[in-house]
Design an enzyme around this catalytic site. Sequence first.
Site, PDB file in Angstrom:
ATOM      1  N   ARG A  61       0.817  -1.470   0.124  1.00 45.56           N
ATOM      2  CA  ARG A  61      -0.088  -0.014  -0.211  1.00 45.56           C
ATOM      3  C   ARG A  61       0.755   1.413  -0.092  1.00 45.56           C
ATOM      4  NH1 ARG A  61      -2.966  -3.353   3.147  1.00 45.56           N
ATOM      5  NH2 ARG A  61      -2.201  -2.561   5.089  1.00 45.56           N
ATOM      6  N   GLU A  98       2.785  -5.182  13.399  1.00 46.00           N
ATOM      7  CA  GLU A  98       1.833  -5.544  14.594  1.00 46.00           C
ATOM      8  C   GLU A  98       1.321  -6.750  14.832  1.00 46.00           C
ATOM      9  OE1 GLU A  98      -1.383  -2.628  13.836  1.00 46.00           O
ATOM     10  OE2 GLU A  98      -2.322  -2.957  15.882  1.00 46.00           O
TER      11      GLU A  98
HETATM   12  P1  AMP Z   1       4.337  -1.569  11.498  1.00 47.21           P
HETATM   13  O1  AMP Z   1       5.779  -2.272  11.028  1.00 47.21           O
HETATM   14  O2  AMP Z   1       3.904  -2.311  13.017  1.00 47.21           O
HETATM   15  O3  AMP Z   1       4.513  -0.175  11.570  1.00 47.21           O
HETATM   16  O4  AMP Z   1       3.117  -2.045  10.473  1.00 47.21           O
HETATM   17  C1  AMP Z   1       3.226  -1.313   9.523  1.00 47.21           C
HETATM   18  C2  AMP Z   1       2.631  -1.819   8.231  1.00 47.21           C
HETATM   19  O5  AMP Z   1       1.444  -2.824   8.455  1.00 47.21           O
HETATM   20  C3  AMP Z   1       2.309  -0.890   7.168  1.00 47.21           C
HETATM   21  O6  AMP Z   1       2.817  -1.463   5.841  1.00 47.21           O
HETATM   22  C4  AMP Z   1       0.499  -1.011   7.288  1.00 47.21           C
HETATM   23  O7  AMP Z   1      -0.031  -1.175   5.973  1.00 47.21           O
HETATM   24  C5  AMP Z   1       0.279  -2.217   8.199  1.00 47.21           C
HETATM   25  N1  AMP Z   1      -0.614  -2.190   9.272  1.00 47.21           N
HETATM   26  C6  AMP Z   1      -0.224  -2.268  10.462  1.00 47.21           C
HETATM   27  N2  AMP Z   1      -1.515  -2.180  11.357  1.00 47.21           N
HETATM   28  C7  AMP Z   1      -2.320  -1.866  10.552  1.00 47.21           C
HETATM   29  C8  AMP Z   1      -3.642  -1.408  10.775  1.00 47.21           C
HETATM   30  N3  AMP Z   1      -4.144  -1.290  11.949  1.00 47.21           N
HETATM   31  N4  AMP Z   1      -4.356  -1.032   9.619  1.00 47.21           N
HETATM   32  C9  AMP Z   1      -3.958  -0.945   8.549  1.00 47.21           C
HETATM   33  N5  AMP Z   1      -2.813  -1.402   8.114  1.00 47.21           N
HETATM   34  C10 AMP Z   1      -2.115  -1.778   9.253  1.00 47.21           C
END
Ligand code: AMP
Length: 174
Positions: A61, A98
């Site tokens: 995305r 996450e």
């Molecule tokens: P992080 O590495 O935890 O910052 O996760 C970021 C990635 O996970 C991004 O590429 C987001 O597209 C996806 N992501 C994580 N949590 C969410 C959420 N609650 N809603 C949508 N996308 C998420």
Amino acid sequence: MSLQRAESLIRTVPDFPKPGIAFKDIAPMLGDGPALRAITDGLAEAVAAWQPQKVAGIESRGFLFAAPLARDLGQGLVLVRKPGKLPYKTVREEYALEYGTDAIEIHIDAVAKGERVVIVDDVLATGGTAAATQRLIERAGGEVVGFAFVIELAFLGGRARLGTDAKVTSLFRY
Ligand code: AMP
């Protein structure tokens, strides 16, 4: 179209892809021309002063916003991809999501030495993906001047995991 109306088109889907995750679904916003324009204009306004020479988009995305941003700035795009997708020699970093763990790669020649790079993704959650991308860009010889996100899940504290020298901007915070 205001950024506020664009924000109203982001849909929160509970318990996707796992129980307890409130997923930020940007599809309705992407499906609205004026909203998409407001978002990409907002990102370009926020990062132009950093004078990036490359825009690094995180699969998948992040690509949706990195490409129009690179085009607006008149700069090139760096593809940050899941393992096994890039055909040439790569640099790889592991990271925690996450939900789950993963790894990302860039081509070893994607960034020139000393090049100023802005990192773009749709959502900043725990910051693991963006921090891993920063390490990749730096290993490839680039300088990460900042990060730009459409959405920041501020309650997860991801911003604290990003390098203290780099600037961070997000259009919408929760
Ligand atoms: P992080 O590495 O935890 O910052 O996760 C970021 C990635 O996970 C991004 O590429 C987001 O597209 C996806 N992501 C994580 N949590 C969410 C959420 N609650 N809603 C949508 N996308 C998420």
